[in-house]
Design a protein around this motif. Sequence first.
Motif, PDB file in Angstrom:
ATOM      1  N   UNK A 185      -8.547  75.701 -35.162  1.00 54.93           N
ATOM      2  CA  UNK A 185      -7.398  74.822 -35.394  1.00 54.93           C
ATOM      3  C   UNK A 185      -7.853  73.414 -35.757  1.00 54.93           C
ATOM      4  N   UNK A 186      -8.889  72.918 -35.096  1.00 52.12           N
ATOM      5  CA  UNK A 186      -9.378  71.567 -35.393  1.00 52.12           C
ATOM      6  C   UNK A 186      -9.922  71.482 -36.819  1.00 52.12           C
ATOM      7  N   UNK A 187     -10.596  72.534 -37.292  1.00 47.11           N
ATOM      8  CA  UNK A 187     -11.090  72.550 -38.672  1.00 47.11           C
ATOM      9  C   UNK A 187      -9.916  72.499 -39.643  1.00 47.11           C
ATOM     10  N   UNK A 188      -8.885  73.279 -39.382  1.00 50.25           N
ATOM     11  CA  UNK A 188      -7.718  73.305 -40.262  1.00 50.25           C
ATOM     12  C   UNK A 188      -6.990  71.961 -40.273  1.00 50.25           C
ATOM     13  N   UNK A 189      -6.879  71.347 -39.105  1.00 46.52           N
ATOM     14  CA  UNK A 189      -6.181  70.061 -39.030  1.00 46.52           C
ATOM     15  C   UNK A 189      -6.946  68.971 -39.777  1.00 46.52           C
ATOM     16  N   UNK A 216      -1.406  74.968 -38.460  1.00 42.45           N
ATOM     17  CA  UNK A 216      -1.911  75.931 -37.474  1.00 42.45           C
ATOM     18  C   UNK A 216      -1.457  77.355 -37.749  1.00 42.45           C
ATOM     19  N   UNK A 217      -0.563  77.528 -38.721  1.00 42.40           N
ATOM     20  CA  UNK A 217      -0.178  78.893 -39.083  1.00 42.40           C
ATOM     21  C   UNK A 217      -1.400  79.671 -39.563  1.00 42.40           C
ATOM     22  N   UNK A 218      -2.332  78.965 -40.192  1.00 39.77           N
ATOM     23  CA  UNK A 218      -3.543  79.622 -40.666  1.00 39.77           C
ATOM     24  C   UNK A 218      -4.462  80.057 -39.547  1.00 39.77           C
ATOM     25  N   UNK A 269      -2.517  77.301 -29.311  1.00 40.83           N
ATOM     26  CA  UNK A 269      -2.059  76.644 -30.534  1.00 40.83           C
ATOM     27  C   UNK A 269      -0.724  75.932 -30.310  1.00 40.83           C
ATOM     28  N   UNK A 270       0.154  76.562 -29.552  1.00 35.61           N
ATOM     29  CA  UNK A 270       1.450  75.931 -29.256  1.00 35.61           C
ATOM     30  C   UNK A 270       1.256  74.653 -28.449  1.00 35.61           C
ATOM     31  N   UNK A 271       0.245  74.635 -27.569  1.00 31.62           N
ATOM     32  CA  UNK A 271      -0.033  73.429 -26.779  1.00 31.62           C
ATOM     33  C   UNK A 271      -0.414  72.269 -27.694  1.00 31.62           C
ATOM     34  N   UNK A 272      -1.112  72.556 -28.811  1.00 32.58           N
ATOM     35  CA  UNK A 272      -1.464  71.506 -29.771  1.00 32.58           C
ATOM     36  C   UNK A 272      -0.216  70.957 -30.451  1.00 32.58           C
ATOM     37  N   UNK A 273       0.720  71.840 -30.793  1.00 39.38           N
ATOM     38  CA  UNK A 273       1.969  71.377 -31.405  1.00 39.38           C
ATOM     39  C   UNK A 273       2.751  70.507 -30.428  1.00 39.38           C
TER      40      UNK A 273
END
Length: 704
Positions: free
Chosen positions: A397-401, A422-424, A444-448
């Motif tokens: 997720x961090x790479x995608x962001x 984060x869908x990816x 992932x939801x915690x990041x959102x």
Amino acid sequence: MVSAALSPDALLADLDPEQREVASRPLGAMCVLAGAGTGKTRAITHRLAYGVAAGELRADKVLALTFTARAAGEMRTRLRGLGLPTMQARTFHAAALRQLQYFWPRVVGGAPPQILSHKAPVVAEAASRVRLQLDRVGLRDAAAEIEWGKVNMLTADAYPASAARASRQVADLDATAMARLWRTYEEVKTERVAIDFEDVLLLMNGILAEREDVAREVHDQYRHFVVDEYQDVNTVQQELLHQWLGGRDDLCVVGDPAQTIYSFTGASPRHLLEFTKRHPGAAVVRLQRNYRSTPQIVTLANRVIGRGQEHVQLQAQSGDGPMPRLLTYPDDPAEAAGVAQEIKGLLGQGVPASQIAVLYRINAQSEPIEQALTDADIPFLVRGGERFFNRDEVRRALVLLRGAVRSDNPERPLPEVVGDALAGAGLTTVRPTGGAALERWQSLDALVQLSTDLSVEQPEARLRDFVTELDRRAGEQHPPTVQGVTLASLHAAKGLEWDAVVIIGCSDGMLPLSMAEGPDEIAEERRLAYVGVTRARRHLLLSYALARNPGGAPSRSRSRFLYGAAGAIDGVADQPVRPAAKDRPRKAGARAATRCRSCGEPLTVAAQRKIGRCAACPPTYDETLFERLRTWRSLAANGKPAYIVFTDATLIAIAQDMPADLDCLARISGVGERKLRMYGDAVLAVLDGDDPTEVAEKHSAATE
């Protein structure tokens, strides 16, 4: 977000009198005895901020120490909010490692050795070399024993004698074999040019003791120290702190003896309790006002821990809440299903899943709870596993962001941008029902959710700011809140809190564990129960099952730590007051039992038949009463062997059956006519609550 520096008066304004006393005296030695939920972190961070604001401390000359990366991260966040973004807050290991890496090229030469992430593989190789057959559990226990030896600053050669004094035993290894394994472990490490985490502390200790130039540099760098959770300090950490101080007195320690739950690792509260001996004239402040829990929970916590000179008796400051409840179930599966339904009820009352925790004594207890929550479609996470920022889905997720920063659309809300990115990584609009997929989705939801919080705090924040915030949190091991019921061991729950807490397995044999032996180990189990109770803010449920399996004999009884909780728990009736001996009804005396009164197994040992219980089952008597009887017996023996008066088995039978009069006492095996005549009245007096010392003195005077 960094707050502007506050004035000294403003920093003291919102503190209670005891917290203000801590904060307003930033120099010199101070010992803070802080009960659970009394705002100790608030007090010590305000102390540091006040010292800087008043010109008595320099932020770059302070080192704040604690025991977990999470706690250090929380402290740094608090300090940053008080206008101190550069003040250091680290674990003992992190601070020592930083110094070791800095000084190694000068003191030793070359690059520092690598740090072993895990001992087990090296222990396994060492075991193979000395031809020891150890399974996975044996390797883990051997690694833990090496850690215990090192934090107590022992060597392999010194281990056997120290292990004997401490009654240490590792699986099937005797002390000599353990010492041989330890020596070989050190050889393997040397060949690999590696050190372990305990070596970091030991090596830095040695460098500071032997190199005056290094010690002077460190003493110039750090002038003032704060140590949180000081009751968890072990021998090597205490020695390193002594080296860092260099004979100075600018040290503030904070701790709670009632929360000492890591003695098995070498931690000892004696450093906290004997602080004023090492630092004469040190100020001592007691934080007793509990701001976390309701008066009902605080009352139970005080009952569980009992009154001891070293214990802080909590004083509730919050509003009333529901009474803690004790729930009894016929078996373990019924307990798990019942707890799941109780949690469903809490969710229905509006308690967020992230504010509910199920705590247990050992990790093996989590499996039926996990299944029951899955069956009830209740999200959960198991604490104590892999760190949040080390999880594969979070790394991805961090790479995608980071990749999405350039395409960030400032016209779209930040949470939407984060969600799309984060869908990816696997984030979907529908929450999975369970298993690993649910755990990944929750991460992932915690990041959102964290991006939502950031956009509320900083409306102008964009994706670049969010990535910066995540990097900061990753460095500080400060994870976001994951939405789900937390499952955790009592040890892992220390330092945390929830609106609602369920403690399962509150039965003798589980809390305390049946393997806990002797007063010291039982006392630590009691402190563990206290830690569990004090994690709850408003709702507290305690549960236990009468049997392990459906249809099993109901052999379990509630934890002895709840015996004194009558009136403090809904579900525990007031214990009846024992009438005086002359007013008590006759009770049939005890006969030697042939089967265990708990599990029904045949009894073949005479001592077990006398007390009616096999060695595998937990006690069914009041242990406090038993100890009072032993105290009386020791005095009554008048220097002779105590068993001449009564054996332990006979005293256990007396404590178990509580004979109402001399006739009932005479029916207990081991109480003959002569002993009844000599000691009968004294025993009944102790049973009636008289002081055992006074009873023995009266008996002695009467027979002279």
